[in-house]
Scaffold this active site. Structure first.
Site, PDB file in Angstrom:
ATOM      1  N   ARG A 108       0.815  -1.233   0.000  1.00 20.22           N
ATOM      2  CA  ARG A 108       0.000   0.000   0.000  1.00 20.22           C
ATOM      3  C   ARG A 108       0.842   1.273   0.000  1.00 20.22           C
ATOM      4  NH1 ARG A 108      -3.194  -2.765   3.835  1.00 20.22           N
ATOM      5  NH2 ARG A 108      -4.893  -3.834   2.781  1.00 20.22           N
ATOM      6  N   LYS A 130       2.648  11.435 -11.757  1.00 23.32           N
ATOM      7  CA  LYS A 130       1.801  10.517 -12.534  1.00 23.32           C
ATOM      8  C   LYS A 130       2.676   9.359 -12.953  1.00 23.32           C
ATOM      9  CE  LYS A 130      -0.980  13.710 -15.233  1.00 23.32           C
ATOM     10  NZ  LYS A 130      -1.210  13.992 -16.656  1.00 23.32           N
ATOM     11  N   GLU A 172       9.963  17.838 -25.232  1.00 21.93           N
ATOM     12  CA  GLU A 172       9.258  18.322 -24.031  1.00 21.93           C
ATOM     13  C   GLU A 172       9.736  19.732 -23.643  1.00 21.93           C
ATOM     14  OE1 GLU A 172       6.700  16.783 -23.070  1.00 21.93           O
ATOM     15  OE2 GLU A 172       6.992  14.724 -23.769  1.00 21.93           O
ATOM     16  N   LYS A 214       7.742  22.700 -15.021  1.00 18.02           N
ATOM     17  CA  LYS A 214       6.737  21.637 -14.906  1.00 18.02           C
ATOM     18  C   LYS A 214       6.246  21.524 -13.466  1.00 18.02           C
ATOM     19  CE  LYS A 214       5.290  17.015 -15.638  1.00 18.02           C
ATOM     20  NZ  LYS A 214       5.437  15.716 -16.247  1.00 18.02           N
ATOM     21  N   GLU A 224      -4.788  17.521 -11.946  1.00 17.78           N
ATOM     22  CA  GLU A 224      -5.165  17.841 -13.319  1.00 17.78           C
ATOM     23  C   GLU A 224      -6.633  18.197 -13.509  1.00 17.78           C
ATOM     24  OE1 GLU A 224      -2.871  15.775 -16.314  1.00 17.78           O
ATOM     25  OE2 GLU A 224      -4.513  15.979 -17.738  1.00 17.78           O
ATOM     26  N   ARG A 228      -2.847  22.049 -15.314  1.00 15.93           N
ATOM     27  CA  ARG A 228      -1.909  20.967 -15.636  1.00 15.93           C
ATOM     28  C   ARG A 228      -2.176  20.376 -17.029  1.00 15.93           C
ATOM     29  NH1 ARG A 228       0.405  15.938 -11.920  1.00 15.93           N
ATOM     30  NH2 ARG A 228       1.717  15.170 -13.590  1.00 15.93           N
ATOM     31  N   ASN A 232      -0.232  18.801 -21.738  1.00 12.18           N
ATOM     32  CA  ASN A 232      -0.580  17.804 -22.756  1.00 12.18           C
ATOM     33  C   ASN A 232      -0.439  18.350 -24.172  1.00 12.18           C
ATOM     34  OD1 ASN A 232      -1.257  15.808 -20.866  1.00 12.18           O
ATOM     35  ND2 ASN A 232      -3.261  16.743 -20.556  1.00 12.18           N
ATOM     36  N   HIS A 235       0.404  16.149 -27.054  1.00 11.00           N
ATOM     37  CA  HIS A 235       0.362  14.773 -26.570  1.00 11.00           C
ATOM     38  C   HIS A 235      -0.897  14.013 -26.972  1.00 11.00           C
ATOM     39  CE1 HIS A 235       3.894  15.894 -24.427  1.00 11.00           C
ATOM     40  NE2 HIS A 235       3.987  14.733 -23.822  1.00 11.00           N
ATOM     41  N   HIS A 239       0.350  10.801 -28.519  1.00 14.34           N
ATOM     42  CA  HIS A 239       0.200   9.463 -27.922  1.00 14.34           C
ATOM     43  C   HIS A 239      -0.457   8.505 -28.904  1.00 14.34           C
ATOM     44  CE1 HIS A 239       0.508  10.501 -23.373  1.00 14.34           C
ATOM     45  NE2 HIS A 239       1.670  10.231 -23.929  1.00 14.34           N
ATOM     46  N   HIS A 249       8.643   8.691 -28.277  1.00 16.87           N
ATOM     47  CA  HIS A 249       7.702   9.617 -27.638  1.00 16.87           C
ATOM     48  C   HIS A 249       7.941  11.046 -28.139  1.00 16.87           C
ATOM     49  CE1 HIS A 249       4.979  11.161 -24.629  1.00 16.87           C
ATOM     50  NE2 HIS A 249       5.911  11.998 -24.216  1.00 16.87           N
TER      51      HIS A 249
HETATM   52  N1  GLY Z   1       5.358  11.323 -14.453  1.00 11.99           N
HETATM   53  C1  GLY Z   1       5.044  12.382 -15.315  1.00 11.99           C
HETATM   54  C2  GLY Z   1       4.003  13.289 -14.810  1.00 11.99           C
HETATM   55  O1  GLY Z   1       3.598  13.214 -13.673  1.00 11.99           O
HETATM   56  O2  GLY Z   1       3.527  14.138 -15.543  1.00 11.99           O
END
Ligand code: GLY
Length: 340
Positions: A108, A130, A172, A214, A224, A228, A232, A235, A239, A249
């Protein structure tokens, strides 16, 4: 090493800029740490990993899947990892994603940290919390938002990177400049990849500026719901292209940014597409490719940014100013098909 401490919703993250992998032992107890890395990174830096417990994975996005998660978890159990264990991901975006995800679900949740080894991971993938895995052709479909305890930046690790990997990172960096940093956009226009590779100070400045840009966006909107989403840019289509074609990428995002710039012309009267294209090409990124738009659109329909029949597309009002622009899916598909 002196960290910059950044407060996120669940606690502080320590950023060690201009750090050194050799000093990892100052951030985490060697006896209670397990390193997750891949065969390429291990081969390039094994001299610095002597005496550490290491799990080495096969490299590549194809392994960012549940089967890898299951096998690492079994290994962690065999190694008797417990709640006192720290998992440290040393690698590019695949390794940081896997590390953050596994550390968030093992028992956990255990402590974790990152040592990003690619430019893309330093300015993007390692930052933001993320962390997840791909499911079939859907990228990052399953995952968490949970921040690492620390980020150790060691720009000297980039020396072994091939130019194509550098370009991926620049996709990026250019994205950040497009949506939020007009001044960096100009700086990038005035220099080139080789100059940056050879100028340690410029490289460190660029890494720090982008990592913090960032971070600032994420801190303001960690989960998000608004701002945030700007990250994208390029993206959504990127993607979808990446999962269908043999493109990296960065290359896919580069194409995505060209399409997003063209849509920005259409919807917002943006007049900087030529500058965006020139800059991407200057850093070795593709700006045109032949792919089947209808195939890409079928993936795009499942994008996480879709809300009912609308897609929150990121467009540019001008260079350095991205905006969230909801476009009806049908209209978006028509416009993209028209762009070809
Ligand atoms: N790991 C990439 C992000 O959180 O955007």
């Amino acid at each position: 090493m002196n960290p910059k401490k950044i407060r996120f919703s669940q606690g502080r993250v320590e950023y060690y800029f201009d750090g050194s992998l050799k000093k990892l032992g100052q951030l985490t107890d060697k006896k209670k740490t397990i390193i997750l890395t891949d065969e390429h990174v291990f081969a390039a830096h094994q001299d610095k990993l002597k005496g550490w417990d290491v799990i080495t994975l096969k490299p590549g996005e194809a392994y960012k899947i549940q089967a890898t998660v299951d096998s690492v978890i079994e290994t962690l159990i065999e190694m008797q990892a417990d709640r006192q264990t720290t998992l440290v991901g040393i690698g590019g975006g695949v390794i940081t994603d896997l590390t953050g995800y596994i550390a968030s679900i093992y028992m956990r949740g255990i402590r974790f940290g990152f040592v990003p080894t690619s430019l893309l991971a330093m300015v993007d993938a390692a930052i933001g919390g993320k962390n997840g895995i791909d499911v079939g052709e859907y990228k990052n479909m399953v995952g968490v938002i949970r921040q690492p305890a620390f980020l150790l930046f060691d720009p000297s690790l980039l020396q072994t990177l091939p130019d194509t990997h550098w370009s991926d990172g620049f996709a990026e960096i250019i994205k950040h400049a497009c949506i939020k940093d007009r001044s960096a956009f100009r700086t990038l226009e005035g220099t080139d990849l080789k100059t940056i590779q050879e100028n340690k100070r410029l490289l460190s400045w660029l890494i720090q500026r982008n990592a913090l840009l960032k971070t600032k966006v994420v801190v303001q909107d960690e989960f998000e719901s608004g701002e945030r989403k700007l990250l994208n840019f390029g993206h959504t289509l990127g993607h979808a292209i990446e999962t269908q074609y043999e493109l990296s990428h960065g290359q896919s995002v580069s194409l995505g940014m060209v399409y997003a710039s063209r849509l920005s012309e259409k919807f917002l009267g943006f007049n900087g597409t030529d500058r965006v294209i020139r800059l991407l090409e200057q850093y070795g990124l593709p700006t045109a490719a032949s792919f089947k738009m209808d195939k890409v659109l079928s993936i795009l329909r499942m994008d996480k940014k879709r809300v009912s029949r609308e897609m929150n597309y990121i467009l540019l009002e001008k260079v350095g100013k991205g905006v969230i622009y909801p476009i009806e899916l049908k209209t978006l598909e028509q416009e993209l098909l028209a762009l070809g």
